[in-house]
Design a protein around this motif. Structure first.
Motif, PDB file in Angstrom:
ATOM      1  N   MET A   1     122.434-113.583 -21.401  1.00  0.00           N
ATOM      2  CA  MET A   1     123.560-113.393 -22.226  1.00  0.00           C
ATOM      3  C   MET A   1     124.456-114.508 -22.416  1.00  0.00           C
ATOM      4  SD  MET A   1     126.278-110.636 -20.891  1.00  0.00           S
ATOM      5  CE  MET A   1     126.037-109.403 -21.908  1.00  0.00           C
ATOM      6  N   PRO A   2     124.524-114.764 -23.437  1.00  0.00           N
ATOM      7  CA  PRO A   2     125.572-116.044 -23.815  1.00  0.00           C
ATOM      8  C   PRO A   2     126.966-116.007 -23.036  1.00  0.00           C
ATOM      9  CG  PRO A   2     124.708-115.466 -25.716  1.00  0.00           C
ATOM     10  CD  PRO A   2     124.288-114.230 -24.894  1.00  0.00           C
ATOM     11  N   ASN A   3     127.394-117.093 -22.680  1.00  0.00           N
ATOM     12  CA  ASN A   3     128.860-116.980 -21.964  1.00  0.00           C
ATOM     13  C   ASN A   3     129.701-117.989 -22.712  1.00  0.00           C
ATOM     14  OD1 ASN A   3     131.234-117.833 -20.402  1.00  0.00           O
ATOM     15  ND2 ASN A   3     129.874-117.620 -18.686  1.00  0.00           N
ATOM     16  N   SER A   4     130.755-117.465 -23.321  1.00  0.00           N
ATOM     17  CA  SER A   4     131.674-117.993 -24.362  1.00  0.00           C
ATOM     18  C   SER A   4     132.170-119.358 -23.991  1.00  0.00           C
ATOM     19  CB  SER A   4     132.692-117.070 -24.997  1.00  0.00           C
ATOM     20  OG  SER A   4     133.608-116.852 -23.818  1.00  0.00           O
ATOM     21  N   SER A   5     132.456-119.455 -22.315  1.00  0.00           N
ATOM     22  CA  SER A   5     133.033-120.726 -22.030  1.00  0.00           C
ATOM     23  C   SER A   5     132.058-121.844 -21.742  1.00  0.00           C
ATOM     24  CB  SER A   5     133.648-120.359 -20.600  1.00  0.00           C
ATOM     25  OG  SER A   5     132.525-119.969 -19.428  1.00  0.00           O
ATOM     26  N   ILE A   6     130.747-121.647 -21.865  1.00  0.00           N
ATOM     27  CA  ILE A   6     129.750-122.505 -21.786  1.00  0.00           C
ATOM     28  C   ILE A   6     129.579-123.061 -23.170  1.00  0.00           C
ATOM     29  CG2 ILE A   6     127.321-123.251 -21.326  1.00  0.00           C
ATOM     30  CD1 ILE A   6     129.277-122.147 -18.976  1.00  0.00           C
ATOM     31  N   LYS A   7     129.677-124.215 -23.664  1.00  0.00           N
ATOM     32  CA  LYS A   7     129.569-124.937 -24.920  1.00  0.00           C
ATOM     33  C   LYS A   7     128.334-125.398 -25.142  1.00  0.00           C
ATOM     34  CE  LYS A   7     133.993-124.496 -25.021  1.00  0.00           C
ATOM     35  NZ  LYS A   7     134.110-123.024 -25.481  1.00  0.00           N
ATOM     36  N   ASP A   8     127.209-125.692 -24.279  1.00  0.00           N
ATOM     37  CA  ASP A   8     126.060-126.303 -24.375  1.00  0.00           C
ATOM     38  C   ASP A   8     124.926-125.240 -23.587  1.00  0.00           C
ATOM     39  OD1 ASP A   8     123.535-127.465 -24.832  1.00  0.00           O
ATOM     40  OD2 ASP A   8     124.324-129.433 -24.623  1.00  0.00           O
ATOM     41  N   GLU A   9     124.781-123.914 -24.101  1.00  0.00           N
ATOM     42  CA  GLU A   9     123.773-123.126 -23.155  1.00  0.00           C
ATOM     43  C   GLU A   9     122.472-123.545 -22.992  1.00  0.00           C
ATOM     44  OE1 GLU A   9     124.228-119.612 -21.210  1.00  0.00           O
ATOM     45  OE2 GLU A   9     125.702-120.017 -22.714  1.00  0.00           O
ATOM     46  N   LYS A  10     121.866-124.228 -23.700  1.00  0.00           N
ATOM     47  CA  LYS A  10     120.585-125.159 -23.421  1.00  0.00           C
ATOM     48  C   LYS A  10     120.777-125.870 -22.338  1.00  0.00           C
ATOM     49  CE  LYS A  10     116.642-127.541 -25.256  1.00  0.00           C
ATOM     50  NZ  LYS A  10     116.106-128.403 -26.657  1.00  0.00           N
ATOM     51  N   THR A  11     121.687-126.874 -22.083  1.00  0.00           N
ATOM     52  CA  THR A  11     122.042-127.864 -21.047  1.00  0.00           C
ATOM     53  C   THR A  11     121.967-127.081 -19.731  1.00  0.00           C
ATOM     54  OG1 THR A  11     122.553-129.613 -22.485  1.00  0.00           O
ATOM     55  CG2 THR A  11     122.960-129.744 -20.246  1.00  0.00           C
ATOM     56  N   TYR A  12     123.048-125.942 -19.894  1.00  0.00           N
ATOM     57  CA  TYR A  12     123.168-125.319 -18.898  1.00  0.00           C
ATOM     58  C   TYR A  12     121.968-124.537 -18.082  1.00  0.00           C
ATOM     59  CZ  TYR A  12     125.549-121.474 -16.203  1.00  0.00           C
ATOM     60  OH  TYR A  12     125.920-120.649 -15.291  1.00  0.00           O
ATOM     61  N   LYS A  24     128.591-126.623 -11.574  1.00  0.00           N
ATOM     62  CA  LYS A  24     128.010-127.974 -11.880  1.00  0.00           C
ATOM     63  C   LYS A  24     127.330-127.824 -13.275  1.00  0.00           C
ATOM     64  CE  LYS A  24     124.775-131.607 -10.419  1.00  0.00           C
ATOM     65  NZ  LYS A  24     123.992-132.012  -9.328  1.00  0.00           N
ATOM     66  N   ALA A  25     126.576-126.943 -13.434  1.00  0.00           N
ATOM     67  CA  ALA A  25     125.892-126.591 -14.850  1.00  0.00           C
ATOM     68  C   ALA A  25     127.136-126.457 -16.068  1.00  0.00           C
ATOM     69  CB  ALA A  25     124.784-125.501 -14.544  1.00  0.00           C
ATOM     70  N   ALA A  26     128.036-125.774 -15.780  1.00  0.00           N
ATOM     71  CA  ALA A  26     128.929-125.448 -16.679  1.00  0.00           C
ATOM     72  C   ALA A  26     129.717-126.889 -16.935  1.00  0.00           C
ATOM     73  CB  ALA A  26     129.848-124.353 -16.143  1.00  0.00           C
ATOM     74  N   ARG A  27     130.019-127.464 -15.941  1.00  0.00           N
ATOM     75  CA  ARG A  27     130.792-128.876 -16.002  1.00  0.00           C
ATOM     76  C   ARG A  27     130.040-129.932 -16.743  1.00  0.00           C
ATOM     77  NH1 ARG A  27     131.746-129.600 -10.968  1.00  0.00           N
ATOM     78  NH2 ARG A  27     129.999-130.902 -10.739  1.00  0.00           N
ATOM     79  N   ILE A  28     128.719-129.993 -16.504  1.00  0.00           N
ATOM     80  CA  ILE A  28     128.133-130.939 -17.233  1.00  0.00           C
ATOM     81  C   ILE A  28     127.712-130.279 -18.767  1.00  0.00           C
ATOM     82  CG2 ILE A  28     125.652-132.016 -17.479  1.00  0.00           C
ATOM     83  CD1 ILE A  28     125.801-131.861 -14.274  1.00  0.00           C
ATOM     84  N   ASN A  30     129.453-128.434 -20.630  1.00  0.00           N
ATOM     85  CA  ASN A  30     130.657-128.852 -21.489  1.00  0.00           C
ATOM     86  C   ASN A  30     131.217-130.077 -21.640  1.00  0.00           C
ATOM     87  OD1 ASN A  30     130.764-125.734 -21.731  1.00  0.00           O
ATOM     88  ND2 ASN A  30     132.271-125.695 -19.979  1.00  0.00           N
ATOM     89  N   ALA A  31     130.707-130.938 -20.890  1.00  0.00           N
ATOM     90  CA  ALA A  31     130.938-132.402 -20.988  1.00  0.00           C
ATOM     91  C   ALA A  31     130.201-132.780 -22.166  1.00  0.00           C
ATOM     92  CB  ALA A  31     130.850-133.182 -19.751  1.00  0.00           C
ATOM     93  N   SER A  32     128.726-132.446 -21.889  1.00  0.00           N
ATOM     94  CA  SER A  32     127.680-132.990 -23.021  1.00  0.00           C
ATOM     95  C   SER A  32     128.152-132.487 -24.480  1.00  0.00           C
ATOM     96  CB  SER A  32     126.430-132.802 -22.656  1.00  0.00           C
ATOM     97  OG  SER A  32     126.251-131.256 -22.590  1.00  0.00           O
ATOM     98  N   ALA A  33     128.619-131.209 -24.543  1.00  0.00           N
ATOM     99  CA  ALA A  33     128.811-130.785 -25.794  1.00  0.00           C
ATOM    100  C   ALA A  33     130.369-131.261 -26.508  1.00  0.00           C
ATOM    101  CB  ALA A  33     129.227-129.266 -25.469  1.00  0.00           C
ATOM    102  N   ALA A  34     130.978-131.842 -25.600  1.00  0.00           N
ATOM    103  CA  ALA A  34     132.424-132.486 -25.977  1.00  0.00           C
ATOM    104  C   ALA A  34     131.947-133.917 -26.584  1.00  0.00           C
ATOM    105  CB  ALA A  34     133.333-132.443 -25.139  1.00  0.00           C
ATOM    106  N   GLU A  35     131.206-134.543 -25.483  1.00  0.00           N
ATOM    107  CA  GLU A  35     131.263-136.063 -25.402  1.00  0.00           C
ATOM    108  C   GLU A  35     129.768-136.574 -26.053  1.00  0.00           C
ATOM    109  OE1 GLU A  35     132.791-137.957 -22.059  1.00  0.00           O
ATOM    110  OE2 GLU A  35     133.680-136.085 -21.569  1.00  0.00           O
ATOM    111  N   GLY A  44     126.977-140.797 -15.173  1.00  0.00           N
ATOM    112  CA  GLY A  44     126.634-140.453 -13.946  1.00  0.00           C
ATOM    113  C   GLY A  44     125.975-141.354 -13.159  1.00  0.00           C
ATOM    114  N   GLY A  45     125.814-141.173 -11.634  1.00  0.00           N
ATOM    115  CA  GLY A  45     125.130-141.875 -10.856  1.00  0.00           C
ATOM    116  C   GLY A  45     125.851-143.148 -10.084  1.00  0.00           C
ATOM    117  N   LYS A  46     127.175-143.172 -10.424  1.00  0.00           N
ATOM    118  CA  LYS A  46     127.847-144.349  -9.673  1.00  0.00           C
ATOM    119  C   LYS A  46     128.244-144.013  -8.210  1.00  0.00           C
ATOM    120  CE  LYS A  46     129.083-145.779 -14.316  1.00  0.00           C
ATOM    121  NZ  LYS A  46     130.293-145.958 -15.375  1.00  0.00           N
TER     122      LYS A  46
END
Length: 85
Positions: A1-12, A24-28, A30-35, A44-46
């Motif tokens: 079921m899609p979640n409207s607050s998740i911008k990149d469902e596949k990455t999530y 964590k999944a939502a944060r990443i 949504n960031a990948s969808a925006a940027e 990442g990884g710093k």
């Protein structure tokens, strides 16, 4: 079921399948969808290794991001909680 607050469902879903927390999944995702994934992954990884940190340093980091129950956690439990966040 899609979640409207998740911008990149596949990455999530990929992150969740690998054991990442919902937050964590939502944060990443949504960031990948925006940027864009390339820009997000390059940033990442710093952070230093949790293995090299003292218990007090781990506790401070857990406090900063709001991990519940941190005051009664051992060093290894703090490491796990931070990795799973």
């Amino acid at each position: 079921m899609p979640n409207s607050s998740i911008k990149d469902e596949k990455t999530y879903e990929e992150i969740r399948k690998k054991g990442g927390s919902k937050e964590k999944a939502a944060r990443i995702a949504n960031a990948s969808a925006a940027e864009g994934k390339k820009k997000v992954s390059a940033r990442g990884g710093k952070a230093g290794s949790y293995d090299d940190m003292t218990k007090d340093e781990l506790y401070d980091r857990a406090k900063k991001i709001g991990i519940d129950g941190r005051s009664s956690m051992s060093k290894s439990e703090l490491e796990k909680a931070l990795r799973d966040h």
